[in-house]
Design a protein around this motif. Structure first.
Motif, PDB file in Angstrom:
ATOM      1  N   PHE A 143     -53.548   5.865  11.892  1.00  0.00           N
ATOM      2  CA  PHE A 143     -52.451   5.830  12.040  1.00  0.00           C
ATOM      3  C   PHE A 143     -52.536   7.193  12.283  1.00  0.00           C
ATOM      4  O   PHE A 143     -50.661   7.000  12.777  1.00  0.00           O
ATOM      5  CB  PHE A 143     -52.016   5.703  10.179  1.00  0.00           C
ATOM      6  CG  PHE A 143     -51.895   4.937   9.599  1.00  0.00           C
ATOM      7  CD1 PHE A 143     -50.783   3.933   9.885  1.00  0.00           C
ATOM      8  CD2 PHE A 143     -52.748   3.945   9.152  1.00  0.00           C
ATOM      9  CE1 PHE A 143     -50.731   2.856   9.379  1.00  0.00           C
ATOM     10  CE2 PHE A 143     -53.473   2.855   8.961  1.00  0.00           C
ATOM     11  CZ  PHE A 143     -51.861   1.982   8.776  1.00  0.00           C
ATOM     12  N   ASP A 144     -52.351   7.904  12.996  1.00  0.00           N
ATOM     13  CA  ASP A 144     -52.087   9.265  13.954  1.00  0.00           C
ATOM     14  C   ASP A 144     -50.816   8.917  14.808  1.00  0.00           C
ATOM     15  O   ASP A 144     -50.531  10.098  15.299  1.00  0.00           O
ATOM     16  CB  ASP A 144     -53.578   9.766  14.299  1.00  0.00           C
ATOM     17  CG  ASP A 144     -53.714  10.884  13.515  1.00  0.00           C
ATOM     18  OD1 ASP A 144     -53.770  10.705  12.294  1.00  0.00           O
ATOM     19  OD2 ASP A 144     -54.831  10.652  13.862  1.00  0.00           O
ATOM     20  N   SER A 153     -57.394  15.325   4.543  1.00  0.00           N
ATOM     21  CA  SER A 153     -58.470  15.686   4.618  1.00  0.00           C
ATOM     22  C   SER A 153     -59.235  14.872   3.619  1.00  0.00           C
ATOM     23  O   SER A 153     -58.787  14.798   2.756  1.00  0.00           O
ATOM     24  CB  SER A 153     -58.566  16.843   4.738  1.00  0.00           C
ATOM     25  OG  SER A 153     -58.627  17.862   3.805  1.00  0.00           O
ATOM     26  N   ASP A 154     -60.186  14.601   4.315  1.00  0.00           N
ATOM     27  CA  ASP A 154     -61.360  14.581   3.237  1.00  0.00           C
ATOM     28  C   ASP A 154     -61.410  13.033   2.288  1.00  0.00           C
ATOM     29  O   ASP A 154     -61.256  12.886   1.241  1.00  0.00           O
ATOM     30  CB  ASP A 154     -62.209  15.664   2.238  1.00  0.00           C
ATOM     31  CG  ASP A 154     -62.774  16.816   2.965  1.00  0.00           C
ATOM     32  OD1 ASP A 154     -63.172  16.201   4.232  1.00  0.00           O
ATOM     33  OD2 ASP A 154     -61.962  17.890   3.018  1.00  0.00           O
ATOM     34  N   ILE A 155     -60.680  12.182   2.831  1.00  0.00           N
ATOM     35  CA  ILE A 155     -59.750  11.451   2.139  1.00  0.00           C
ATOM     36  C   ILE A 155     -60.763   9.936   2.078  1.00  0.00           C
ATOM     37  O   ILE A 155     -61.968   9.595   2.731  1.00  0.00           O
ATOM     38  CB  ILE A 155     -58.654  10.300   2.855  1.00  0.00           C
ATOM     39  CG1 ILE A 155     -57.269  11.696   2.916  1.00  0.00           C
ATOM     40  CG2 ILE A 155     -58.158   8.968   2.414  1.00  0.00           C
ATOM     41  CD1 ILE A 155     -56.785  11.856   1.143  1.00  0.00           C
ATOM     42  N   SER A 156     -61.059   9.705   1.079  1.00  0.00           N
ATOM     43  CA  SER A 156     -61.965   8.758   0.842  1.00  0.00           C
ATOM     44  C   SER A 156     -61.332   7.141   0.311  1.00  0.00           C
ATOM     45  O   SER A 156     -60.780   7.274  -0.315  1.00  0.00           O
ATOM     46  CB  SER A 156     -63.265   8.801  -0.101  1.00  0.00           C
ATOM     47  OG  SER A 156     -64.281   7.986  -0.640  1.00  0.00           O
ATOM     48  N   PHE A 157     -61.394   6.072   0.762  1.00  0.00           N
ATOM     49  CA  PHE A 157     -61.428   4.606   0.720  1.00  0.00           C
ATOM     50  C   PHE A 157     -62.044   3.357   0.154  1.00  0.00           C
ATOM     51  O   PHE A 157     -63.491   3.518   0.839  1.00  0.00           O
ATOM     52  CB  PHE A 157     -60.108   3.777   1.453  1.00  0.00           C
ATOM     53  CG  PHE A 157     -58.624   4.675   1.898  1.00  0.00           C
ATOM     54  CD1 PHE A 157     -57.135   4.305   1.252  1.00  0.00           C
ATOM     55  CD2 PHE A 157     -58.924   5.050   2.845  1.00  0.00           C
ATOM     56  CE1 PHE A 157     -56.365   4.746   0.983  1.00  0.00           C
ATOM     57  CE2 PHE A 157     -57.221   5.760   3.313  1.00  0.00           C
ATOM     58  CZ  PHE A 157     -55.838   5.766   2.226  1.00  0.00           C
ATOM     59  N   THR A 160     -58.909   7.661  10.627  1.00  0.00           N
ATOM     60  CA  THR A 160     -58.255   8.160  11.504  1.00  0.00           C
ATOM     61  C   THR A 160     -56.305   8.487  11.271  1.00  0.00           C
ATOM     62  O   THR A 160     -55.353   8.178  11.827  1.00  0.00           O
ATOM     63  CB  THR A 160     -57.932   7.477  13.470  1.00  0.00           C
ATOM     64  OG1 THR A 160     -58.818   7.402  13.955  1.00  0.00           O
ATOM     65  CG2 THR A 160     -57.431   8.957  14.795  1.00  0.00           C
ATOM     66  N   ILE A 161     -56.107   9.693  10.244  1.00  0.00           N
ATOM     67  CA  ILE A 161     -55.387   9.641   9.674  1.00  0.00           C
ATOM     68  C   ILE A 161     -54.758  10.884   9.344  1.00  0.00           C
ATOM     69  O   ILE A 161     -54.542  10.858   8.134  1.00  0.00           O
ATOM     70  CB  ILE A 161     -55.172   8.366   8.327  1.00  0.00           C
ATOM     71  CG1 ILE A 161     -56.559   9.287   7.375  1.00  0.00           C
ATOM     72  CG2 ILE A 161     -54.840   6.988   8.203  1.00  0.00           C
ATOM     73  CD1 ILE A 161     -56.063   8.034   6.110  1.00  0.00           C
ATOM     74  N   SER A 162     -55.702  11.512  10.038  1.00  0.00           N
ATOM     75  CA  SER A 162     -55.643  13.115   9.719  1.00  0.00           C
ATOM     76  C   SER A 162     -53.870  13.874  10.164  1.00  0.00           C
ATOM     77  O   SER A 162     -53.699  14.697   9.095  1.00  0.00           O
ATOM     78  CB  SER A 162     -56.543  13.944  10.152  1.00  0.00           C
ATOM     79  OG  SER A 162     -56.190  14.178  12.000  1.00  0.00           O
ATOM     80  N   GLU A 163     -53.405  13.665  10.501  1.00  0.00           N
ATOM     81  CA  GLU A 163     -52.044  14.355  10.501  1.00  0.00           C
ATOM     82  C   GLU A 163     -50.897  12.805  10.290  1.00  0.00           C
ATOM     83  O   GLU A 163     -50.630  12.240  10.778  1.00  0.00           O
ATOM     84  CB  GLU A 163     -51.592  14.028  11.741  1.00  0.00           C
ATOM     85  CG  GLU A 163     -52.485  15.321  13.079  1.00  0.00           C
ATOM     86  CD  GLU A 163     -51.890  16.485  12.393  1.00  0.00           C
ATOM     87  OE1 GLU A 163     -51.203  17.226  11.962  1.00  0.00           O
ATOM     88  OE2 GLU A 163     -52.905  17.466  12.768  1.00  0.00           O
TER      89      GLU A 163
END
Length: 172
Positions: free
Chosen positions: A29-30, A143-147, A159-162
């Motif tokens: 989603f960046d 950051s450090d997102i875990s699904f 790919t969702i850091s921003e």
């Protein structure tokens, strides 16, 4: 030889068929702009979302996290996922629009095919005043997102850091 070839081909085709389970390989989603139904408020919870065709990334920010600015410096705030802020990935039956989130009565379609909530991670918000010192600009990063799916499978190609930027008015 033909007696064995066609039955073998048929059996291989049946074994390789999908059991209907959705395979999510990448959450990206960046390159998508963050949206909200109402202008973000500094002193309340805020619902932000990013739409990518038939996917949505939904961020529910904890109350007051956007109210951390000062006029002459950049302030960094963090919020833990899922204890303070919530992050959800949804996959829909067809393309989704902001109406799904913003209408008083959500449309009947598209329907949610799969929903996965983040089990851990951090939301980091950098807040600074704009050049006119009338608004705060909040840059939101993940950051450090875990699904983790229901079957225990972890989605690691994220790919969702921003997440994006939102603006709130500087109180008088």
């Amino acid at each position: 030889m033909r007696k064995f070839f066609f039955p073998t081909l048929l059996i291989c085709a049946m074994i390789s068929c999908s059991d209907g389970e959705l395979q999510i390989e990448t959450i990206d989603f960046d390159s998508v702009t963050a949206e909200s139904c109402n202008p973000p408020q500094a002193d309340s919870e805020n619902l932000l979302f990013k739409l990518n065709e038939d996917e949505a990334l939904i961020l529910e920010l904890e109350s007051g996290i956007l109210n951390k600015g000062t006029l002459d410096e950049t302030v960094t705030s963090t919020s833990a996922v899922p204890s303070k802020s919530k992050l959800t990935y949804r996959f829909f039956s067809e393309k989704v629009t902001s109406n799904y989130f913003c209408d008083d009565v959500p449309p009947a379609t598209p329907t949610v095919v799969n929903e996965i909530k983040a089990e851990s991670g951090t939301v980091t918000i950098e807040t600074k005043a704009d050049a006119d010192k009338k608004n705060y600009i909040h840059t939101i990063r993940l950051s450090d997102i875990s699904f983790v799916r229901d079957n225990g499978e972890r989605i690691t190609n994220l790919t969702i850091s921003e997440f994006g930027e939102v603006t709130t008015a500087i109180p008088n």
